[in-house]
Enzyme design. Structure first.
Site, PDB file in Angstrom:
ATOM      1  N   ASN A 198      53.331  43.787  46.178  1.00 30.00           N
ATOM      2  CA  ASN A 198      54.617  43.802  45.477  1.00 30.00           C
ATOM      3  C   ASN A 198      55.382  45.082  45.816  1.00 30.00           C
ATOM      4  O   ASN A 198      54.806  46.159  46.022  1.00 30.00           O
ATOM      5  CB  ASN A 198      54.459  43.578  43.976  1.00 30.00           C
ATOM      6  CG  ASN A 198      53.412  44.411  43.286  1.00 30.00           C
ATOM      7  OD1 ASN A 198      52.487  44.916  43.919  1.00 30.00           O
ATOM      8  ND2 ASN A 198      53.535  44.565  41.988  1.00 30.00           N
ATOM      9  N   GLU A 208      58.707  47.000  44.348  1.00 29.22           N
ATOM     10  CA  GLU A 208      59.701  47.045  43.273  1.00 29.22           C
ATOM     11  C   GLU A 208      60.933  47.843  43.694  1.00 29.22           C
ATOM     12  O   GLU A 208      60.952  48.469  44.760  1.00 29.22           O
ATOM     13  CB  GLU A 208      59.033  47.625  42.018  1.00 29.22           C
ATOM     14  CG  GLU A 208      57.895  46.706  41.560  1.00 29.22           C
ATOM     15  CD  GLU A 208      57.194  47.145  40.291  1.00 29.22           C
ATOM     16  OE1 GLU A 208      57.391  48.292  39.848  1.00 29.22           O
ATOM     17  OE2 GLU A 208      56.443  46.320  39.736  1.00 29.22           O
ATOM     18  N   CYS A 235      57.441  39.975  44.811  1.00 33.81           N
ATOM     19  CA  CYS A 235      56.024  39.804  44.482  1.00 33.81           C
ATOM     20  C   CYS A 235      55.157  39.883  45.740  1.00 33.81           C
ATOM     21  O   CYS A 235      55.630  39.670  46.867  1.00 33.81           O
ATOM     22  CB  CYS A 235      55.800  38.452  43.821  1.00 33.81           C
ATOM     23  SG  CYS A 235      56.460  38.317  42.152  1.00 33.81           S
ATOM     24  N   GLU A 255      52.909  37.787  46.680  1.00 33.10           N
ATOM     25  CA  GLU A 255      52.840  36.481  47.355  1.00 33.10           C
ATOM     26  C   GLU A 255      54.051  36.287  48.268  1.00 33.10           C
ATOM     27  O   GLU A 255      53.928  35.773  49.392  1.00 33.10           O
ATOM     28  CB  GLU A 255      52.797  35.352  46.321  1.00 33.10           C
ATOM     29  CG  GLU A 255      51.568  35.364  45.428  1.00 33.10           C
ATOM     30  CD  GLU A 255      51.736  36.184  44.152  1.00 33.10           C
ATOM     31  OE1 GLU A 255      52.489  37.188  44.163  1.00 33.10           O
ATOM     32  OE2 GLU A 255      51.114  35.817  43.147  1.00 33.10           O
ATOM     33  N   CYS A 315      53.813  34.083  39.386  1.00 35.08           N
ATOM     34  CA  CYS A 315      55.026  33.709  38.654  1.00 35.08           C
ATOM     35  C   CYS A 315      55.530  32.342  39.148  1.00 35.08           C
ATOM     36  O   CYS A 315      55.106  31.837  40.189  1.00 35.08           O
ATOM     37  CB  CYS A 315      56.104  34.778  38.829  1.00 35.08           C
ATOM     38  SG  CYS A 315      56.955  34.737  40.414  1.00 35.08           S
ATOM     39  N   CYS A 340      56.931  32.247  42.723  1.00 41.28           N
ATOM     40  CA  CYS A 340      55.920  32.301  43.793  1.00 41.28           C
ATOM     41  C   CYS A 340      55.150  30.988  43.898  1.00 41.28           C
ATOM     42  O   CYS A 340      54.732  30.601  44.990  1.00 41.28           O
ATOM     43  CB  CYS A 340      54.984  33.484  43.591  1.00 41.28           C
ATOM     44  SG  CYS A 340      55.789  35.030  44.056  1.00 41.28           S
TER      45      CYS A 340
HETATM   46  N1  THU Z   1      53.565  40.371  40.470  1.00 38.79           N
HETATM   47  C1  THU Z   1      53.177  39.953  41.707  1.00 38.79           C
HETATM   48  O1  THU Z   1      53.448  40.603  42.717  1.00 38.79           O
HETATM   49  N2  THU Z   1      52.477  38.805  41.793  1.00 38.79           N
HETATM   50  C2  THU Z   1      52.027  38.075  40.738  1.00 38.79           C
HETATM   51  O2  THU Z   1      51.340  37.077  40.924  1.00 38.79           O
HETATM   52  C3  THU Z   1      52.371  38.500  39.363  1.00 38.79           C
HETATM   53  C4  THU Z   1      53.323  39.636  39.254  1.00 38.79           C
HETATM   54  C5  THU Z   1      54.274  41.667  40.375  1.00 38.79           C
HETATM   55  C6  THU Z   1      55.746  41.643  40.122  1.00 38.79           C
HETATM   56  C7  THU Z   1      55.971  43.039  39.555  1.00 38.79           C
HETATM   57  O3  THU Z   1      56.109  43.968  40.628  1.00 38.79           O
HETATM   58  C8  THU Z   1      54.681  43.335  38.839  1.00 38.79           C
HETATM   59  O4  THU Z   1      53.709  42.435  39.329  1.00 38.79           O
HETATM   60  C9  THU Z   1      54.785  43.211  37.328  1.00 38.79           C
HETATM   61  O5  THU Z   1      55.354  42.002  36.976  1.00 38.79           O
END
Ligand code: THU
Length: 130
Positions: free
Chosen positions: A39, A41, A50, A52, A83, A86
């Protein structure tokens, strides 16, 4: 090296100054190539991506299109749950029976499939009249 090991390795590179929640994802294609993503941000929060989505982008950039297996890992009490966005992104490139292993850093595992993660997916069949 298992696909979970790949996801765990790339998770270290996650850029998560806001949530502090590092996630790693690894995709094995039908041809056997492994692509990884973490991920990423952004100070404009909705612009984050994310793990994925990162792995899928790497796969497409690498010239592959068909997912055979997925692993996702985070340091969470329960195996991390992808999420909704994804789930839809994975369904674009994976058949419903494709295995998805959701993992925790301390050994928790939940095995599911792309189809179980997104029942009744909006898929390419809906586009057949255009
Ligand atoms: N996140 C992912 O990268 N993948 C997931 O399957 C669940 C959530 C990330 C998004 C964000 O950067 C952090 O986790 C918190 O939501």
């Amino acid at each position: 090296m298992s696909l979970i090991d790949d996801a765990r390795a790339v998770r270290e590179n996650a850029y998560v100054p806001y949530s502090k929640f590092k996630v790693g994802a690894a995709i094995r294609t039908v041809g056997g190539t492994v692509y990884k993503g973490c991920n990423v941000e952004n100070v404009a929060y909705p612009e984050g991506t994310c793990a994925e989505a990162g792995a899928i982008a790497a796969m497409i950039a690498g010239g592959d299109i068909a997912i055979a297996e997925v692993a996702v890992i985070a340091d969470s009490p329960e195996p991390v749950s992808p999420c909704g966005g994804c789930r839809q992104k994975l369904a674009e490139f994976a058949k419903g029976e494709v295995k998805v292993t959701l993992a925790t850093m301390d050994g928790g595992r939940f095995e599911t499939t792309v189809g179980d993660l997104l029942p009744g997916a909006f898929d390419q069949d809906y586009m057949s009249r255009v």
